[in-house]
Design an enzyme around this catalytic site. Structure first.
Site, PDB file in Angstrom:
ATOM      1  N   TYR A 123       0.851  -1.190   0.000  1.00  0.00           N
ATOM      2  CA  TYR A 123       0.000   0.000   0.000  1.00  0.00           C
ATOM      3  C   TYR A 123       0.883   1.235   0.000  1.00  0.00           C
ATOM      4  O   TYR A 123       1.724   1.417   0.894  1.00  0.00           O
ATOM      5  CB  TYR A 123      -0.934   0.028   1.219  1.00  0.00           C
ATOM      6  CG  TYR A 123      -1.904   1.182   1.130  1.00  0.00           C
ATOM      7  CD1 TYR A 123      -3.030   1.089   0.316  1.00  0.00           C
ATOM      8  CD2 TYR A 123      -1.672   2.375   1.795  1.00  0.00           C
ATOM      9  CE1 TYR A 123      -3.904   2.157   0.181  1.00  0.00           C
ATOM     10  CE2 TYR A 123      -2.538   3.449   1.676  1.00  0.00           C
ATOM     11  CZ  TYR A 123      -3.656   3.336   0.863  1.00  0.00           C
ATOM     12  OH  TYR A 123      -4.516   4.401   0.720  1.00  0.00           O
ATOM     13  N   GLN A 184     -10.470   0.210   1.701  1.00  0.00           N
ATOM     14  CA  GLN A 184     -11.032  -0.646   0.661  1.00  0.00           C
ATOM     15  C   GLN A 184      -9.933  -1.352  -0.124  1.00  0.00           C
ATOM     16  O   GLN A 184     -10.093  -2.504  -0.541  1.00  0.00           O
ATOM     17  CB  GLN A 184     -11.956   0.144  -0.275  1.00  0.00           C
ATOM     18  CG  GLN A 184     -11.346   1.308  -1.004  1.00  0.00           C
ATOM     19  CD  GLN A 184     -11.463   2.617  -0.235  1.00  0.00           C
ATOM     20  OE1 GLN A 184     -11.588   2.608   0.987  1.00  0.00           O
ATOM     21  NE2 GLN A 184     -11.439   3.739  -0.949  1.00  0.00           N
ATOM     22  N   ASN A 207      -3.081   5.941   6.551  1.00  0.00           N
ATOM     23  CA  ASN A 207      -3.785   6.722   7.569  1.00  0.00           C
ATOM     24  C   ASN A 207      -4.370   5.796   8.644  1.00  0.00           C
ATOM     25  O   ASN A 207      -4.117   4.596   8.664  1.00  0.00           O
ATOM     26  CB  ASN A 207      -4.869   7.591   6.927  1.00  0.00           C
ATOM     27  CG  ASN A 207      -5.954   6.769   6.226  1.00  0.00           C
ATOM     28  OD1 ASN A 207      -6.124   5.578   6.492  1.00  0.00           O
ATOM     29  ND2 ASN A 207      -6.679   7.397   5.329  1.00  0.00           N
ATOM     30  N   THR A 230       5.018   9.020  12.810  1.00  0.00           N
ATOM     31  CA  THR A 230       6.471   9.118  12.706  1.00  0.00           C
ATOM     32  C   THR A 230       7.065   9.743  13.970  1.00  0.00           C
ATOM     33  O   THR A 230       6.462  10.623  14.580  1.00  0.00           O
ATOM     34  CB  THR A 230       6.840   9.970  11.485  1.00  0.00           C
ATOM     35  OG1 THR A 230       6.439   9.272  10.307  1.00  0.00           O
ATOM     36  CG2 THR A 230       8.330  10.229  11.404  1.00  0.00           C
ATOM     37  N   GLN A 252      10.914  16.198  10.573  1.00  0.00           N
ATOM     38  CA  GLN A 252      10.011  15.092  10.864  1.00  0.00           C
ATOM     39  C   GLN A 252       8.673  15.569  11.399  1.00  0.00           C
ATOM     40  O   GLN A 252       7.642  14.923  11.183  1.00  0.00           O
ATOM     41  CB  GLN A 252      10.668  14.141  11.868  1.00  0.00           C
ATOM     42  CG  GLN A 252      11.904  13.453  11.334  1.00  0.00           C
ATOM     43  CD  GLN A 252      11.628  12.630  10.086  1.00  0.00           C
ATOM     44  OE1 GLN A 252      10.879  11.658  10.119  1.00  0.00           O
ATOM     45  NE2 GLN A 252      12.232  13.031   8.975  1.00  0.00           N
ATOM     46  N   HIS A 255       5.504  15.647   9.193  1.00  0.00           N
ATOM     47  CA  HIS A 255       4.787  14.450   8.755  1.00  0.00           C
ATOM     48  C   HIS A 255       3.303  14.523   9.094  1.00  0.00           C
ATOM     49  O   HIS A 255       2.466  14.017   8.347  1.00  0.00           O
ATOM     50  CB  HIS A 255       5.390  13.203   9.405  1.00  0.00           C
ATOM     51  CG  HIS A 255       6.480  12.575   8.605  1.00  0.00           C
ATOM     52  ND1 HIS A 255       6.241  11.718   7.559  1.00  0.00           N
ATOM     53  CD2 HIS A 255       7.823  12.662   8.698  1.00  0.00           C
ATOM     54  CE1 HIS A 255       7.382  11.311   7.039  1.00  0.00           C
ATOM     55  NE2 HIS A 255       8.365  11.874   7.719  1.00  0.00           N
ATOM     56  N   GLU A 322      11.516   5.545  16.804  1.00  0.00           N
ATOM     57  CA  GLU A 322      11.612   5.060  15.424  1.00  0.00           C
ATOM     58  C   GLU A 322      12.918   5.511  14.771  1.00  0.00           C
ATOM     59  O   GLU A 322      13.676   4.708  14.236  1.00  0.00           O
ATOM     60  CB  GLU A 322      10.419   5.594  14.623  1.00  0.00           C
ATOM     61  CG  GLU A 322      10.447   5.207  13.158  1.00  0.00           C
ATOM     62  CD  GLU A 322       9.350   5.879  12.356  1.00  0.00           C
ATOM     63  OE1 GLU A 322       9.074   5.423  11.247  1.00  0.00           O
ATOM     64  OE2 GLU A 322       8.781   6.895  12.835  1.00  0.00           O
ATOM     65  N   HIS A 323      13.177   6.817  14.791  1.00  0.00           N
ATOM     66  CA  HIS A 323      14.399   7.384  14.221  1.00  0.00           C
ATOM     67  C   HIS A 323      15.229   7.998  15.342  1.00  0.00           C
ATOM     68  O   HIS A 323      14.721   8.837  16.089  1.00  0.00           O
ATOM     69  CB  HIS A 323      14.082   8.507  13.214  1.00  0.00           C
ATOM     70  CG  HIS A 323      13.158   8.103  12.111  1.00  0.00           C
ATOM     71  ND1 HIS A 323      11.839   8.506  12.050  1.00  0.00           N
ATOM     72  CD2 HIS A 323      13.371   7.349  11.008  1.00  0.00           C
ATOM     73  CE1 HIS A 323      11.277   8.012  10.959  1.00  0.00           C
ATOM     74  NE2 HIS A 323      12.188   7.308  10.307  1.00  0.00           N
ATOM     75  N   ASP A 356      14.450   8.447   5.149  1.00  0.00           N
ATOM     76  CA  ASP A 356      13.075   8.503   4.644  1.00  0.00           C
ATOM     77  C   ASP A 356      13.006   8.401   3.128  1.00  0.00           C
ATOM     78  O   ASP A 356      12.092   7.784   2.577  1.00  0.00           O
ATOM     79  CB  ASP A 356      12.420   9.826   5.055  1.00  0.00           C
ATOM     80  CG  ASP A 356      11.961   9.847   6.498  1.00  0.00           C
ATOM     81  OD1 ASP A 356      11.922   8.779   7.130  1.00  0.00           O
ATOM     82  OD2 ASP A 356      11.643  10.951   6.995  1.00  0.00           O
ATOM     83  N   GLU A 411       5.316 -35.996  29.145  1.00  0.00           N
ATOM     84  CA  GLU A 411       4.287 -34.977  28.903  1.00  0.00           C
ATOM     85  C   GLU A 411       2.907 -35.605  28.688  1.00  0.00           C
ATOM     86  O   GLU A 411       1.968 -34.906  28.284  1.00  0.00           O
ATOM     87  CB  GLU A 411       4.670 -34.141  27.672  1.00  0.00           C
ATOM     88  CG  GLU A 411       5.970 -33.369  27.837  1.00  0.00           C
ATOM     89  CD  GLU A 411       6.369 -32.624  26.571  1.00  0.00           C
ATOM     90  OE1 GLU A 411       5.770 -32.871  25.513  1.00  0.00           O
ATOM     91  OE2 GLU A 411       7.286 -31.779  26.667  1.00  0.00           O
ATOM     92  N   HIS A 416       2.455 -39.748  20.613  1.00  0.00           N
ATOM     93  CA  HIS A 416       3.772 -39.264  20.200  1.00  0.00           C
ATOM     94  C   HIS A 416       4.844 -40.300  20.561  1.00  0.00           C
ATOM     95  O   HIS A 416       5.738 -40.604  19.761  1.00  0.00           O
ATOM     96  CB  HIS A 416       4.111 -37.939  20.894  1.00  0.00           C
ATOM     97  CG  HIS A 416       3.464 -36.730  20.302  1.00  0.00           C
ATOM     98  ND1 HIS A 416       2.113 -36.530  20.342  1.00  0.00           N
ATOM     99  CD2 HIS A 416       4.004 -35.661  19.651  1.00  0.00           C
ATOM    100  CE1 HIS A 416       1.835 -35.372  19.755  1.00  0.00           C
ATOM    101  NE2 HIS A 416       2.966 -34.830  19.322  1.00  0.00           N
TER     102      HIS A 416
END
Length: 442
Positions: A123, A184, A207, A230, A252, A255, A322-323, A356, A411, A416
């Protein structure tokens, strides 16, 4: 650890934080409707959310060629250069992953193979920013991993084909491109419709609806990460240039309105000057994204002064950002001092924006402290690490059979145990009562 806050996070306490829409509920309805009604539902939601209902959501080769032709030559050249950087790093990552086989004892062979996922969906967001770089990071990395079939989805922008995004998706190696956005698109790829093949794994940012869609579909398909806003964390000592720190924090913050931009420093002077510089940059009339960045900085920006470098590293690991951009005298110290981060950017010649957009490492990274347990998107995410085993020695099989019988009965797994017993009887000539009785009944 002593902390002095020169700027604290204000949060959104002064605003109405009650969700205006039921995102999980809307996403759930979209997924179930598309699962039931297929392409008909995809078209309904595309019309509703994007005002987009073409004859076919899938772009033909002539559509793709036209999109590329409508891009400036410099844009195409830049896409190719960036993708070469991404390709080289992804190929190096793949080369570090080795299939192997080891004989752990005579006649017992254990092996591992890295097998590409068959079908992947990518995506690529549109909306406020057409994220060309996401095509490089998701589609190209998947193709380097050896994924057979990659579907790319991206939304129209104001009812138009986003030419540069389509060019990036095609040049990255997408096998099919659909001009389809939002939950969708995510739902269609995840459950499959008459015209969109079901994928096994999905990657890419989006989003709140896209993120929620991936969350709800996780388990039915694999996903790259549970993504949040971000984040940037800058680590600085007295050698850092406050204007550079400020510029990179603002880079940043643009964003979105909920981006944490944080400075931890051992220098009160660097901290104060950075706050002043950020405010000047955000007050500039020539920064087109100043309003968004200012909202983010005021609500989620922080500047923290600590006593020592040890305190700096300790607090940075707690943030698990993250960064993490390291602007210190010895930035490579972070390679041993830091354990919780999505990606490190070492020294003033490096910046998060390189990661980025252009440098070649992947920009799909963990947020919201998930860097404490995972890294970001990479070639390995598109590979299934699978094992195999073969026993070629009668002695080894018999020994393992005896061991399996004892271990399984500890067990209470009698069936088994009997699989092991059978080999012990066959290859070690063990006299096992249940086998004799069973054979007598046959």
């Amino acid at each position: 650890m002593t902390r002095q806050y020169l700027k604290e996070r204000a949060g959104l306490s002064g605003q109405n934080t009650t969700p205006s829409v039921d995102v999980p509920g809307i996403v759930r309805d979209v997924i179930e409707t598309i699962r039931r009604d297929g392409d008909k539902a995809v078209r309904k939601y595309s019309e509703k959310f994007d005002k987009w209902s073409p004859q076919s959501f899938k772009l033909s080769q002539s559509d793709i060629d036209a999109a590329i032709a409508n891009c400036p030559k410099q844009t195409i050249d830049d896409i190719k250069e960036v993708q070469q950087n991404v390709r080289l790093f992804a190929e190096a990552q793949k080369a570090s992953l080795k299939d192997f086989e080891v004989e752990i004892k005579p006649g017992v062979h254990l092996g591992q193979k890295n097998i590409p996922i068959d079908h992947v969906g990518a995506y690529i967001p549109g909306g406020r920013y057409p994220l060309l770089a996401s095509a490089h990071m998701t589609i190209l990395t998947a193709k380097v991993a050896g994924v057979k079939h990659v579907i790319g989805c991206t939304p129209p922008i104001n009812g138009q084909i986003p030419n540069s995004t389509i060019a990036a998706m095609h040049l990255a190696g997408a096998d099919e491109i659909f001009l389809l956005g939002g939950v969708q698109a995510v739902a269609a790829m995840a459950v499959g419709t008459e015209s969109i093949q079901k994928v096994d794994f999905m990657a890419g940012p989006g989003n709140a609806f896209v993120a929620e869609g991936k969350r709800q579909l996780f388990g039915q398909i694999g996903i790259d990460l549970f993504a949040g806003p971000t984040e940037i964390l800058v680590l600085a000592d007295k050698t850092a240039d406050p204007f550079t720190v400020a510029t990179d924090l603002v880079s940043q913050a643009e964003h979105g309105p909920d981006t944490p931009a944080v400075l931890i420093t051992t220098s009160p002077e660097v901290g104060r000057k950075t706050v002043d510089a950020v405010n000047r940059l955000l007050g500039s009339s020539d920064l087109s994204t100043a309003a968004i960045a200012k909202t983010s900085w005021e609500a989620f920006g922080e500047v923290i002064v600590v006593d020592s470098m040890d305190d700096l590293w300790q607090l940075a690991n707690q943030y698990a950002s993250e960064h993490v951009q390291v602007l210190t005298r010895n930035p490579r110290d972070a390679l041993t001092k830091m354990t919780n981060y999505g990606a490190l950017f070492l020294g003033e010649k490096t910046c998060v924006s390189y990661g980025d957009k252009v440098i070649g490492t992947n920009h799909v990274l963990p947020t919201r402290t998930t860097a404490r347990y995972t890294g970001g998107l990479w070639v390995g995410k598109y590979l299934k690490t699978c094992t195999y085993q073969e026993v070629t020695s009668e002695q080894a099989s018999g020994d393992l059979g005896r061991l399996c019988g004892r271990a399984a009965r500890a067990e209470n797994f009698e069936a088994h145990a009997r699989s092991g017993d059978l080999r012990a009887a066959q290859y070690m000539k063990d006299n096992i009562e249940w086998i004799q009785k069973a054979k007598a009944r046959l």
